[in-house]
Design a protein around this motif. Structure first.
Motif, PDB file in Angstrom:
ATOM      1  N   ALA A  16      -0.011-125.274-110.076  1.00  0.00           N
ATOM      2  CA  ALA A  16       0.677-126.362-110.597  1.00  0.00           C
ATOM      3  C   ALA A  16       1.249-125.727-111.983  1.00  0.00           C
ATOM      4  CB  ALA A  16       0.093-127.835-110.767  1.00  0.00           C
ATOM      5  N   SER A  53       6.441-128.108-104.756  1.00  0.00           N
ATOM      6  CA  SER A  53       5.794-129.045-105.533  1.00  0.00           C
ATOM      7  C   SER A  53       6.604-130.180-105.943  1.00  0.00           C
ATOM      8  CB  SER A  53       5.395-128.341-106.808  1.00  0.00           C
ATOM      9  OG  SER A  53       4.931-129.180-108.066  1.00  0.00           O
ATOM     10  N   TYR A  99       1.220-130.138-107.702  1.00  0.00           N
ATOM     11  CA  TYR A  99       1.093-129.295-106.508  1.00  0.00           C
ATOM     12  C   TYR A  99      -0.314-129.582-105.839  1.00  0.00           C
ATOM     13  CZ  TYR A  99       0.263-125.007-103.874  1.00  0.00           C
ATOM     14  OH  TYR A  99       0.013-124.292-102.686  1.00  0.00           O
TER      15      TYR A  99
END
Length: 248
Positions: A16, A53, A99
Motif C-alpha cells: 500500500a 488499490s 491495498y
C-alpha cells in the motif's frame, strides 16, 4: 487500543505504501502552473486503481476526492476542484491507498514553478523535522520522543508546529490509536513496540500555529494567513529500527 501488526500485515502495508509513494512521485511530475487540482486528483485516482488499490480518502467521512490538495496557507484537507495552480504557489498533497484491506498514508509539499526562498526553506524544514522524529521511532522509546524531536527541530529554526492536527496509528483503518502529536515533552505516552505502525506527519507554519476550518467544513488554514507545509510517511517500528513504508 494500539494494534500490533504481524510481518504479513506489514508486508501488505509495504505494498500500500509503495503505491502511495509512486502516486506522489507521479503527481510531482504533473505539478506546474496551469494545472487544476481536479486534474491532479484524476491522475492520482487513475494510478491508484490501476495498481489494484483503492483511494483511502474518497468517501471517508464524506470527503469527495481521492487526494487532499492544500495550497499556500491551507494546512490540510483541501478539496480538489477548479483551482488553477500558479507560479510561486506551494501545494501539500495528502494521499492514502487501501491495498488488500491495509492502508498507506503520506503527504508532501511541492513547489509550483519557481517559489520564494521563504517557501523553499519551509518545505525543507518540514521534511527535515519528520526525519528528526523518525530517529526517535525506536523500540523502547516513548511516543512523545518522536513528538518532541519534531517540535524542537522546527521551533529552533523559527517555525511553529500545528497542534490541532496530529499523526496517528494506521493499519486496517486509516486512523487507529495512538495519536501522534508533533509537539510535547519527551518520555511520555505508550512505549514503542515492534510491529507498531504510525503515520508521522509534521504540519509546520511560517507564522503562528493557530488554525481554523473554512466554511466547507474540510479545508484547514493558518489563522494568520501565512504559509504552511506538510510532510508525512507511514512508518513501521521494527526491532532493527524504523522502516518508512511510503518512500520509493
Amino acid at each position: 487500543m494500539i494494534i500490533i501488526k504481524s510481518d504479513r500485515e506489514i508486508d501488505y502495508m509495504k505494498k500500500a505504501g509503495k503505491i502511495v509513494g509512486e502516486t506522489l512521485a507521479l503527481l510531482q511530475e504533473s505539478i506546474k502552473p496551469g494545472i487544476t487540482t481536479d486534474e491532479l486528483d484524476r491522475i492520482a485516482e487513475e494510478y491508484i486503481k490501476r495498481n489494484n488499490s483503492t483511494p483511502s480518502f474518497k468517501g471517508y467521512y464524506g470527503f469527495p476526492a481521492s487526494i487532499c490538495t492544500s495550497i499556500n496557507e491551507e494546512v490540510v484537507h483541501g478539496i480538489p476542484g477548479k483551482t488553477v495552480l500558479k507560479e510561486g504557489d506551494i501545494i501539500s498533497i495528502d494521499c492514502g491507498t487501501n491495498y488488500n484491506g491495509y492502508h498507506g498514508d503520506a503527504a508532501r509539499t511541492f513547489a509550483v514553478g519557481q517559489i520564494s526562498k521563504e517557501a523553499e526553506n519551509l518545505i525543507n524544514i518540514t521534511r527535515e523535522s519528520f526525519f528528526k522524529g523518525v530517529e526517535k521511532a525506536i523500540v523502547g522509546n516513548r511516543l512523545t520522543d518522536i513528538s518532541s524531536a519534531i517540535q524542537e527541530y522546527a521551533e529552533a529554526r523559527g517555525y511553529s508546529v500545528v497542534r490541532d492536527y496530529v499523526g496517528h496509528g494506521i493499519g486496517t483503518k486509516m486512523h487507529e490509536d495512538p495519536e501522534v502529536p508533533n509537539y510535547g515533552r519527551p518520555g511520555r505516552g505508550p512505549k514503542l513496540m515492534n510491529g507498531m505502525v504510525l503515520a508521522i506527519e509534521p504540519m509546520i507554519n511560517i507564522g503562528g500555529y493557530q488554525v481554523e476550518t473554512q466554511s466547507n467544513d474540510w479545508t484547514v488554514v493558518t489563522k494568520d494567513g501565512t504559509l504552511s507545509a506538510h510532510y508525512e510517511n507511514t512508518v513501521a517500528i521494527l526491532s532493527n529500527g524504523p522502516e518508512i513504508l511510503t518512500l520509493i
